[in-house]
Design a protein around this motif. Structure first.
Motif, short mmCIF file in Angstrom:
data_model
loop_
_atom_site.label_atom_id
_atom_site.label_comp_id
_atom_site.label_asym_id
_atom_site.label_seq_id
_atom_site.Cartn_x
_atom_site.Cartn_y
_atom_site.Cartn_z
N ARG A 209 0.84 -1.20 0.00
CA ARG A 209 0.00 0.00 0.00
C ARG A 209 0.87 1.25 0.00
O ARG A 209 1.89 1.31 0.67
CB ARG A 209 -0.90 0.01 1.23
N THR A 210 0.45 2.24 -0.77
CA THR A 210 1.19 3.50 -0.82
C THR A 210 0.32 4.72 -0.58
O THR A 210 0.83 5.82 -0.40
CB THR A 210 1.90 3.67 -2.18
N SER A 211 -1.02 4.55 -0.60
CA SER A 211 -1.91 5.70 -0.53
C SER A 211 -3.04 5.44 0.46
O SER A 211 -3.51 4.31 0.60
CB SER A 211 -2.51 5.99 -1.91
N GLN A 212 -3.46 6.51 1.16
CA GLN A 212 -4.65 6.41 1.99
C GLN A 212 -5.84 7.12 1.34
O GLN A 212 -6.91 7.25 1.92
CB GLN A 212 -4.39 6.99 3.38
N ALA A 213 -5.63 7.55 0.07
CA ALA A 213 -6.70 8.25 -0.65
C ALA A 213 -7.99 7.45 -0.75
O ALA A 213 -9.07 8.03 -0.65
CB ALA A 213 -6.21 8.66 -2.04
N PRO A 214 -7.95 6.11 -0.94
CA PRO A 214 -9.22 5.38 -1.05
C PRO A 214 -10.07 5.45 0.20
O PRO A 214 -11.28 5.20 0.16
CB PRO A 214 -8.77 3.93 -1.32
N TYR A 215 -9.48 5.79 1.33
CA TYR A 215 -10.21 5.79 2.60
C TYR A 215 -10.73 7.17 2.97
O TYR A 215 -11.53 7.30 3.90
CB TYR A 215 -9.31 5.27 3.72
N ARG A 315 -8.25 6.61 -10.78
CA ARG A 315 -7.08 5.92 -10.21
C ARG A 315 -6.08 6.94 -9.65
O ARG A 315 -5.47 6.69 -8.60
CB ARG A 315 -6.43 5.05 -11.27
N LYS A 316 -5.93 8.06 -10.35
CA LYS A 316 -4.99 9.08 -9.89
C LYS A 316 -5.39 9.60 -8.51
O LYS A 316 -4.53 9.83 -7.64
CB LYS A 316 -4.95 10.23 -10.90
N HIS A 317 -6.69 9.80 -8.28
CA HIS A 317 -7.14 10.38 -7.02
C HIS A 317 -7.28 9.35 -5.90
O HIS A 317 -7.13 9.70 -4.72
CB HIS A 317 -8.49 11.07 -7.24
N LEU A 320 -6.89 3.47 -6.96
CA LEU A 320 -7.54 2.23 -7.37
C LEU A 320 -8.35 2.47 -8.64
O LEU A 320 -8.89 3.55 -8.85
CB LEU A 320 -8.48 1.72 -6.28
N ALA A 321 -8.45 1.44 -9.48
CA ALA A 321 -9.36 1.50 -10.61
C ALA A 321 -10.79 1.44 -10.09
O ALA A 321 -11.04 0.90 -9.00
CB ALA A 321 -9.09 0.33 -11.56
N PRO A 322 -11.77 1.99 -10.83
CA PRO A 322 -13.16 1.98 -10.34
C PRO A 322 -13.67 0.61 -9.95
O PRO A 322 -14.31 0.45 -8.91
CB PRO A 322 -13.94 2.56 -11.54
#
Length: 331
Positions: A209-215, A315-317, A320-322
């Motif tokens: 994992r590299t991003s917490q953006a999905p949360y 994905r950029k934001h 993850l892909a939709p």
């Protein structure tokens, strides 16, 4: 053997203390036991508090200390890494109650001159920033407290979408249970990639994992007093699905395009176009989480026409892909 000093204080998140200690103490140990090999312990740990007093965590658990952080200076031969855990209690209250710890962190940093690693998890970054350790550096914290952090510490280059930031000898991890990721990263940094990979396997940790953006939810970005920008935000919130140009937004705001970009950026930290993208991505996230609509339909619902372009932007934001996002967070 490296020594990891975890700082304890009242109101800390217990798991961010005990979990990190578990990871470091069992690096080189658990994997060896699983494979019937002699364990090779890589780290020793100690919990340091003010006056060696017990640390009462936010969940009511009291942890006994191994020592007093006041007794340790940067020249201490056992000082290899200092970790500040998550603040679980109200942040302002903890900062006000720990002015001596803040001063100690500042003095320790100045004396160490970058020779000792320093790390924080989640809102523990507020203590590092309060001590001035993060000024001019990249840092991250829990996505939900990023606006509060930016207001209080404008000199810090905050990266709230990142799960881990590393700037020189200082590392910060994002929200909640990101201490898993921080621990594995620090084990790799101090004990090598092999030990870190084995630790991640033994503890069943997704180390990729590299991003917490999905949360993260859409940040309010409204903690400002620019009335013209607030009005424009209200309009965008209600009309994000419509075709929008910078020229039309400037006309609505009664500003030139150049002035609009400058004022919007100063007020929100983003450009009007960037803010519009975030609104649309947040709407798409809600559709993916709560509906069975196809990605193609969601693309049109939030104001885009080209599915591939939308998917790249999503994905950029979020990282993850939709489809992957829906599989992870959909009902």
């Amino acid at each position: 053997m490296r020594t990891v000093s975890v700082i304890g204080f009242d109101g800390a998140l217990a798991s961010a203390i005990t979990g990190v200690i578990d990871l470091f103490r069992l690096a080189g140990v658990t994997w060896a036991r699983i494979n019937d090999m002699p364990p090779e312990q890589e780290f020793t740990t100690r919990l340091l508090t003010d006056g060696s007093k017990p640390c009462r965590c936010i969940n009511g658990i009291t942890l006994l200390a191994d020592g007093d952080w006041r007794e340790y200076a940067a020249g201490d031969s056992k000082a290899d890494l200092v970790i500040v855990p998550t603040i679980g209690a109200p942040i302002a209250t903890v900062l006000a109650a720990n002015s001596d710890l803040v001063q100690w962190l500042r003095d320790f940093q100045n004396a160490a001159s970058g020779q000792v690693g320093v790390a924080s998890n989640c809102t523990g970054a507020f203590l590092l920033a309060e001590a001035g350790l993060l000024d001019g550096r990249q840092a991250t914290t829990h996505w939900g407290f990023s606006n509060q952090f930016r207001q209080r510490f404008p000199a810090v280059d905050l990266q709230p979408d990142k799960l881990i930031t590393v700037d020189g000898h200082i590392a910060c991890a994002g929200g909640g249970m990101a201490w898993w990721d921080l621990g594995v990263y620090l084990v790799e940094r101090f004990a090598g990639a092999k030990v870190a990979r084995e630790l991640a396997k033994a503890f069943v940790i997704d180390a990729g994992r590299t991003s917490q953006a999905p949360y993260g939810a859409l940040q309010a970005r409204r903690y400002h007093s620019d009335v013209a920008v607030l009005r424009l935000q209200d309009w965008l919130d209600a009309n994000y699905t419509r075709p929008v140009t910078l020229e039309s937004l400037a006309t609505l705001a009664g500003l030139t395009e150049r002035s609009l970009i400058r004022r919007f950026k100063a007020a929100t930290g983003d450009t009007p176009t960037g803010y519009l993208q975030i609104l649309r991505i947040e709407a798409a996230r809600q559709h993916l989480e709560n509906s069975r609509a196809a990605v193609e339909a969601i693309t049109r619902l939030v104001g885009y026409e080209d599915v591939s372009s939308f998917s790249r932007l999503f994905r950029k934001h979020t990282g993850l892909a939709p489809g992957v996002y829906r599989a992870r967070f959909g009902r």
